[in-house]
Every structure is written in structure tokens, then in C-alpha cells.
Design an enzyme around this catalytic site. Structure first.
Site, short mmCIF file in Angstrom:
data_model
loop_
_atom_site.label_atom_id
_atom_site.label_comp_id
_atom_site.label_asym_id
_atom_site.label_seq_id
_atom_site.Cartn_x
_atom_site.Cartn_y
_atom_site.Cartn_z
N ARG A 94 -43.33 -42.24 14.89
CA ARG A 94 -42.18 -42.83 15.60
C ARG A 94 -42.59 -43.84 16.66
O ARG A 94 -41.87 -44.79 16.94
CB ARG A 94 -41.38 -41.71 16.26
CG ARG A 94 -40.22 -41.25 15.42
CD ARG A 94 -39.47 -40.18 16.12
NE ARG A 94 -40.40 -39.18 16.64
CZ ARG A 94 -40.04 -37.99 17.10
NH1 ARG A 94 -38.77 -37.64 17.09
NH2 ARG A 94 -40.92 -37.12 17.56
N ASP A 126 -54.92 -25.44 3.09
CA ASP A 126 -55.29 -24.29 3.91
C ASP A 126 -56.72 -24.60 4.31
O ASP A 126 -57.63 -24.53 3.49
CB ASP A 126 -55.24 -22.99 3.10
CG ASP A 126 -55.59 -21.79 3.97
OD1 ASP A 126 -56.58 -21.88 4.72
OD2 ASP A 126 -54.87 -20.78 3.92
N HIS A 127 -56.92 -24.99 5.57
CA HIS A 127 -58.23 -25.57 5.89
C HIS A 127 -59.37 -24.55 5.76
O HIS A 127 -60.52 -24.92 5.67
CB HIS A 127 -58.22 -26.24 7.27
CG HIS A 127 -58.31 -25.32 8.44
ND1 HIS A 127 -57.24 -24.63 8.93
CD2 HIS A 127 -59.36 -24.97 9.22
CE1 HIS A 127 -57.63 -23.90 9.97
NE2 HIS A 127 -58.91 -24.08 10.17
N ASP A 176 -49.17 -16.89 10.97
CA ASP A 176 -50.08 -17.98 11.32
C ASP A 176 -51.43 -17.83 10.61
O ASP A 176 -52.06 -18.84 10.28
CB ASP A 176 -50.29 -17.97 12.85
CG ASP A 176 -51.12 -19.14 13.34
OD1 ASP A 176 -50.78 -20.28 12.98
OD2 ASP A 176 -52.11 -18.92 14.07
N HIS A 228 -54.71 -17.95 5.71
CA HIS A 228 -56.17 -17.97 5.75
C HIS A 228 -56.80 -16.66 5.27
O HIS A 228 -57.69 -16.66 4.43
CB HIS A 228 -56.67 -18.26 7.17
CG HIS A 228 -56.15 -19.53 7.77
ND1 HIS A 228 -55.90 -20.65 7.02
CD2 HIS A 228 -55.84 -19.87 9.05
CE1 HIS A 228 -55.46 -21.62 7.81
NE2 HIS A 228 -55.41 -21.16 9.05
C1 BG6 Z 1 -54.84 -22.44 12.39
C2 BG6 Z 1 -53.97 -21.53 13.20
O1 BG6 Z 1 -54.35 -22.57 11.08
O2 BG6 Z 1 -56.16 -21.92 12.34
C3 BG6 Z 1 -54.53 -21.36 14.60
O3 BG6 Z 1 -52.66 -22.08 13.28
C4 BG6 Z 1 -55.97 -20.91 14.54
O4 BG6 Z 1 -53.76 -20.43 15.35
C5 BG6 Z 1 -56.79 -21.80 13.61
O5 BG6 Z 1 -56.50 -20.96 15.86
C6 BG6 Z 1 -58.17 -21.24 13.39
O6 BG6 Z 1 -58.95 -22.19 12.70
P1 BG6 Z 1 -60.53 -22.26 12.86
O7 BG6 Z 1 -60.95 -23.25 11.85
O8 BG6 Z 1 -60.80 -22.65 14.27
O9 BG6 Z 1 -61.04 -20.87 12.57
#
Ligand code: BG6
Length: 484
Positions: free
Chosen positions: A51, A177-178, A235, A240
Site C-alpha cells: 500500500r 511451512d518454513h 501457531d 510445524h
Molecule cells: C512461526 C511462529 O511460524 O515460527 C512463531 O508463528 C515462531 O510464533 C516461529 O516463533 C519459530 O520459527 P523458528 O524458525 O525460529 O523456529
């Protein structure tokens, strides 16, 4: 060892929400690292769209500042940085209106991959998908990348899936999903399916139980409003931890290919047992002299949202029947440590007289920090005096084993974005997987709402509420220590 970086094909990547936190902290610094390693081609272009009324020069300045703040050593590479910034553009855009769309369409070049990263609130996904379609940008070579949270329950996830499906085929949708992009998570598959050693033992004949821990030391300060509507279950567990559980438990896919892997993960989620209330512990961290309590961070003195959760579940199939899977995750715990422990069964009989200790083989997969794998084995204590046994870890810390090469391990986002450009969906969640995960999660959340369950308070810097320890003690087991 020399790492081999294969450049991806040319692309135009549009980041909706390009001025946001995720873009500045992760996406752009990650792309810069891919640029330095020459994986990102010189003709590729990144277009920020948001934006804010910026021009491309203003955006480049913003990203230069972001890399200075969030980048690692690579930010010292000034020459590369200028060349990278020259590949950036910016378009002010109105996700819900017409502003900016013609300009955006005019910037996209033909004959290359078009990727659209939706780094925005899920409520805008539908608007973005629709406008991409309207402006001719939803074509066979376009891909969209969507961030979690993917819905907040089954109904909303289904709605999102339906909305995206109106304009994009499943093969064009990349749900991030990282955790799946983390190096050790992929190593988990390499270890399981690349060695003859583990697979024969990977079942209820030899495995006593499995622990999955994702512990953080940070609180939710700054994200309190979002987090209080989610909690640890939505979350972290629904995505994860669930993904980690799938990779540990799935059957060997016939090939390391997107649908073969995702089919197997889906079967695991579908075989998960419902979790009764006495197999779940929820907690909220307390205040210390220096840090706020969860309720203060959430700005709701009566909040019932959990910042910690521990649960016990089982997988009803031939491989895993009877093997408990213990999952726990929380904020403000004693250390930052994400790991999976595969705890093997006791020996049926010990030939060593007088050795009454319980020796157990444990395969410990450390996701972070100190990525690596430990296999706890029993050996003879050195020296005279008979057969005294001692348990030691066979330690495969990647930094030690791989030396310099381990420094080149890309961060999860870098790898995943490159996979989007390559068109490889293996490390992304399929729509049916996400829905199945909610189908398992929803009754748990509904249950504690109906009962009015209140999370237990736990001490900041601890391993979570006492009851979480009891969850295993009751089964005559114990959690591994949380060590960073
Ligand atoms: C995110 C969550 O997806 O993953 C956060 O929303 C969390 O709450 C984070 O802190 C953790 O990721 P990482 O890679 O730091 O373990």
C-alpha cells in the site's frame, strides 16, 4: 567439498506485502544471499507491491536498510548489494481496488516464471487471486506462495482452498511451512531413506516412543494481538510440529517427489488418534523482573490462550500402533531448542552382571541450534575394573562434519523460494494435508473451549508446567532435557 549451486531460470517475483516484516527480515535478505551465491540469475526481478506510496528508489533504500539490519555477513558485500538492489522494483498497489494493477501487469516480462508471494493477511488472498486473474497474471507459468496461518480451523482453511482454486490449479499453489525448509528437516528424510541402518528399526517393534520438542526463549511481545487469537496449538502444532511428525512417521515414498511425499504425509495425519483431555497440558508463562507475563504481552488479563502445549498422541497403523508420540512447544522456555528424539526400546536381556542401569539408544535429530544428529549408544567405560557401561553420543554436528560447507546452508526461506521458481512442491503443504491437520486439531480446541479449560501458569525459563512432566511420568517415561 565444494557446494554446487545450480542457478534457477529467470523469474519475476512479486511480493505482496513487500514492505512488511517478513519481507524485510527474511524474504529479501534471503534472496540477497541467493544472489551472492549466483543462484538468482542476473535477469531475475523482484517487485515489491504494497500500500505504501513509494517509488522503486524508495523501495531499494528500504531494502538496503533491511539487509543492513537483518542480513548476516553477506551485507558487507557492497558491490553485490548494489547489483542486487538494481534488480528490485516497486508498485504501490490496492489489493481490494484497481490501483496499481495495470502498472504491475506492465512490468511483468513474458517467457519467464511469474511468482506471486502473498505475504499479507489471509483475508486478502481471495482479492489478490481474483485481481491476478483479471489482469491476465494467473496463467500457466504463474505460481502463488501463501504463508501460514492457512485458516484458523477446518472451515476457514477449506474456504481459502476453494477461493484460491477458482483461479489457480493445486500445482501452482505453494503453501509455505518454513520448518520444511530447514536443513535438518530434509536431513531427516536423507537419514531415514538414505541409510540401510535405520529403516528396519523404525517401527513399534524397536521404538519405545518419540518426542518432538520446539522450545523458544522469546515471548509473544509485539505479536500479542495475533498470537492471542492463535495460541501454540494453531501457531505451531497444527503446522510445524505436525509436519515434523509426518516426516518421522511416514512410510517411504516411492520417489522423492512432491505428490509421492505428500501422499505419505497425508496418510499419517489421517491415522492420528484423537487426543483426550488428559493427554494435553496447556500453559502460559509468568512474569519475571525483566519480562512480562503472557497475559501482559497479550494485553488481556483474562486470556485463556496457551503459550505452551504438550500432548500425547498415537498413530493407528501397523508401523506405529502402541508407540506414543509426545509433542511439546512453548515460548519463554529455558532454551531455544528444536529436536526430535527417537527413543528405542530397552534390551530384552542384559548379559552384563551387575549392570542395572537402563541403557537406551536414542536418535536425536537437532533442528536448531547446532544442527546435527546424535545417536546415543552404550559402550564400555574405559579402564580396568570390569564391564562398566556408559552411554555416549555418536555426534554428527553438521558444522563439524561438513566444515565450511555447512556455512553455506541456506536459510529455510531462501531454499523454499528457490523451490518455487524451480517448480518443486515437495517441501510445501498440499491443500488436503492442511485440511486433514485441521480436522485433527479442531476437536481438541473445541474441547477445551467447551470445558472452559484454563492454561496452567509456568515459570519463565523453565521446561513448562509441571503437568507436562507428569504426562510422561504417568507412562514411566521422561522428557529429554531442553538444552540449547
Ligand atoms: C512461526 C511462529 O511460524 O515460527 C512463531 O508463528 C515462531 O510464533 C516461529 O516463533 C519459530 O520459527 P523458528 O524458525 O525460529 O523456529
Amino acid at each position: 567439498m565444494v557446494s554446487r549451486v545450480i542457478p534457477v531460470e529467470d523469474f519475476d517475483l512479486v511480493i505482496f506485502g513487500g514492505t512488511g516484516d517478513l519481507a524485510r527480515r527474511k524474504i529479501l535478505p534471503g534472496l540477497f544471499r541467493r544472489f551472492i551465491s549466483e543462484q538468482m540469475p542476473g535477469e531475475a526481478r523482484i517487485i515489491g507491491a504494497a500500500r505504501s506510496d513509494l517509488d522503486s528508489d524508495g523501495y531499494r533504500k528500504m531494502i538496503r536498510d533491511a539487509i543492513a539490519e537483518f542480513g548476516g555477513d553477506e551485507k558487507e558485500n557492497k558491490d553485490c548489494l548494489e547489483r542486487f538492489l538494481a534488480q528490485l522494483d516497486y508498485v504501490p498497489i490496492d489489493a481490494k481496488g484497481e490501483g496499481g494493477w495495470k502498472e504491475l501487469a506492465g512490468l511483468m516480462r513474458e517467457g519467464r516464471v511469474h511468482a506471486f508471494y502473498f505475504s499479507v493477511a489471509p483475508s486478502l488472498f481471495g482479492d489478490l487471486a481474483e485481481r491476478l486473474h483479471k489482469h491476465g497474471l494467473a496463467h500457466a507459468d504463474s505460481r502463488i506462495v501463501v504463508e501460514k496461518p492457512f485458516g484458523r480451523d477446518l472451515a476457514s482453511a477449506q474456504e481459502l482452498n476453494d477461493t484460491l482454486a477458482q483461479h489457480f490449479d493445486e500445482s501452482q499453489i505453494y503453501r509455505i511451512d518454513h520448518y520444511l525448509g530447514k536443513e535438518t528437516v530434509q536431513n531427516l528424510m536423507a537419514v531415514r531413506f538414505g541409510n540401510v541402518l535405520f529403516e528396519p528399526l523404525w517401527n513399534n517393534h524397536y521404538v519405545d516412543h518419540i518426542q518432538i520438542t520446539v522450545a523458544e526463549t522469546v515471548g509473544v511481545g509485539g505479536r500479542g494481538a495475533y498470537y492471542d487469537r492463535s495460541g501454540a496449538m494453531r501457531d505451531m502444532v497444527q503446522n510445524h510440529l505436525m509436519q515434523l511428525l509426518c516426516l518421522i512417521a511416514m512410510e517411504p515414498p516411492s520417489r522423492f517427489e512432491a505428490d509421492a511425499v505428500r501422499d505419505e504425509k497425508l496418510k499419517v495425519i489421517r491415522a492420528l488418534e484423537p487426543v483426550p483431555p488428559h493427554h494435553i497440558v496447556r500453559g502460559q508463562y509468568d512474569a519475571t523482573a525483566d519480562t512480562a507475563s503472557y497475559r501482559d504481552d497479550a494485553e488481556d488479563p483474562k486470556s485463556h490462550t496457551e503459550s505452551f502445549i504438550a500432548l500425547r498422541t498415537e498413530i493407528s497403523n501397523w508401523r506405529w500402533a502402541g508407540v506414543p508420540f509426545y509433542l511439546r512447544t512453548g515460548k519463554r522456555l529455558k532454551a531455544r531448542a528444536s529436536e526430535i528424539a527417537v527413543v528405542f526400546k530397552d534390551l530384552g536381556h542384559s548379559i552384563f552382571e551387575g549392570d542395572t542401569a537402563r541403557h537406551r539408544n536414542i536418535l536425536l535429530i537437532r533442528l536448531q541450534p547446532n544442527e546435527g544428529i546424535d545417536l546415543q549408544v552404550t559402550i564400555k567405560e574405559p579402564g580396568p575394573g570390569g564391564m562398566r557401561l556408559v552411554d555416549v553420543p555418536l555426534d554428527l554436528t553438521f558444522a563439524d562434519a561438513l566444515g565450511e560447507e555447512s556455512e553455506a546452508i541456506p536459510d529455510a526461506y531462501e531454499r523454499l523460494i528457490m523451490d518455487v521458481i524451480r517448480g518443486n512442491q515437495t517441501l510445501f503443504m498440499r491443500g488436503d494435508e492442511v485440511e486433514a491437520a485441521w480436522r485433527w486439531t479442531d476437536p481438541i480446541i473445541d474441547g477445551w473451549k467447551q470445558r472452559g479449560d484454563v492454561p496452567k501458569t509456568y515459570t519463565t525459563g523453565s521446561a513448562g508446567p509441571e503437568d507436562a512432566l507428569m504426562l510422561l511420568h504417568r507412562d514411566e517415561r521422561r522428557w529429554l532435557d531442553i538444552r540449547g
